[in-house]
Scaffold this active site. Structure first.
Site, PDB file in Angstrom:
ATOM      1  N   HIS A   1      -7.634   9.425  -2.173  1.00 10.98           N
ATOM      2  CA  HIS A   1      -6.998   9.429  -0.849  1.00 10.98           C
ATOM      3  C   HIS A   1      -7.863  10.086   0.228  1.00 10.98           C
ATOM      4  CE1 HIS A   1      -2.634   9.143   0.830  1.00 10.98           C
ATOM      5  NE2 HIS A   1      -3.510   8.967   1.810  1.00 10.98           N
TER       6      HIS A   1
ATOM      7  N   ASP B   1       0.837  -1.199   0.000  1.00 11.79           N
ATOM      8  CA  ASP B   1       0.000   0.000   0.000  1.00 11.79           C
ATOM      9  C   ASP B   1       0.870   1.247   0.000  1.00 11.79           C
ATOM     10  OD1 ASP B   1      -2.884   1.130   0.617  1.00 11.79           O
ATOM     11  OD2 ASP B   1      -1.475   2.242   1.884  1.00 11.79           O
TER      12      ASP B   1
ATOM     13  N   TYR C   1       3.116   9.801  -0.720  1.00 11.76           N
ATOM     14  CA  TYR C   1       4.157   9.214   0.134  1.00 11.76           C
ATOM     15  C   TYR C   1       5.557   9.430  -0.462  1.00 11.76           C
ATOM     16  CZ  TYR C   1       0.290   6.580   2.344  1.00 11.76           C
ATOM     17  OH  TYR C   1      -0.877   6.205   2.961  1.00 11.76           O
TER      18      TYR C   1
END
Ligand code: NAD
Length: 276
Positions: free
Chosen positions: A108, A45, A50
């Site tokens: 998200h 994930d 990120y």
């Protein structure tokens, strides 16, 4: 033992336990993901925000594992909402990952005041139809946001990935998911390690089973039917978090763990996070 899968509402099989890489820098992600794949994880994930899709992709490629044995999730960031930006966002993620498709693509955060998430959902439906994602879903969607997507979309989200752990068990959303065939995926499943894993209640259950607190918490999630994606960069913990298929919690254990619900989030409130 092999990791069980959950069958998503479009028939795709998703491993019930995967590896999360939030807060892992790109140059460390390759090693962490390689350690996880070596330990037996097959689901990873990540997210555009990120900043580690490249390192993740390098580890996937270097593993030599057949693509069909991997399950890769990434997420569309808040600045990429809308029909114009979403198609380029998934292409950029695929490019960084070095993949032709992801297994699961998520919005998200809903950013309700932007009022773009239903349009973005329509764009994800197209991304799935174009073969760039085998399944599509959402993250941090509250009941009201899910209800709008269900009303205005033509595909039911396969997954809602939400903050969920014994201090914040999300009973209302889990019930709504069950009603609509949406899989519940728990983020920060270990409560980010701090506090929760030091709980004397969890410690007592762990001692009874000869297991660690993290293993007890992951077992609790599996018993609820959640998909979990614990994160660690420590090889021994990466292995420990996968070694949760050889024991079962009792009803008495579950009753004790239910007392840990204190209604407290660790992360942001999805109703207000990331506003334009
Ligand atoms: P987590 O609950 O998985 O906790 C991770 C931390 O717990 C580690 O950094 C470490 O300090 C500790 N830990 C891990 N294994 C341990 C063990 N066996 N024993 C003791 N301590 C241990 O927290 P997380 O990283 O926030 O969540 C997991 C994943 O969920 C993320 O990596 C990311 O992929 C995803 N996530 C998604 C969202 C979202 O908005 N969709 C938000 C946060 C996280």
């Amino acid at each position: 033992p092999a990791v069980p899968t959950v069958t998503l509402n479009n028939g795709i099989e998703m491993p019930q336990l995967g590896f999360g890489v939030w807060q892992v820098p790109d140059d460390e992600a390759e090693q962490a993901v390689a350690t996880a794949l070596d330990a037996g994880y097959r689901s990873i994930d990540t997210a555009a925000i990120y900043g580690n899709e490249k390192g993740t992709g390098r580890a996937l490629a270097a593993s030599g594992l057949p693509r069909e044995e991997l399950f890769v999730t990434t997420k569309l960031w808040n600045s990429d909402h809308g029909a114009d930006l979403a198609p380029a966002a998934v292409e950029a993620s695929l490019d960084r990952l070095g993949l032709d498709y992801v297994d699961l693509y998520l919005i998200h955060w809903p950013q309700p005041s932007l009022d773009a998430y239903t349009e973005t959902w329509r764009a994800l439906e197209k991304i799935a139809a174009d073969g760039r994602a085998r399944a599509i879903g959402v993250s941090n969607f509250q009941p009201a946001h899910l209800r709008r997507v269900l009303a205005e979309g033509s595909v039911v989200p396969a997954v809602n990935q939400i903050e969920l752990h014994p201090n914040f068990p999300q009973a209302e959303l889990r019930a709504l998911h069950a009603e609509h065939g949406i899989a519940t995926e728990a983020w920060s499943p270990l409560g980010q390690g701090k506090g929760l894993l030091d709980s004397p209640v969890i410690g007592a259950v762990a001692a009874r089973h000869g297991r660690t607190p993290a293993q007890v918490v992951l077992r609790w999630h599996l018993r609820l039917g959640n998909v979990v994606i614990p994160k660690s960069v420590t090889p021994s913990r990466i292995r420990e978090n996968l070694d949760v298929f050889g024991f079962e919690l009792t009803d008495a254990d579950l009753a004790e763990l239910a007392n840990l619900d204190n209604g407290t989030r660790l992360g942001p409130d999805p109703d207000t996070f990331g506003q334009a």
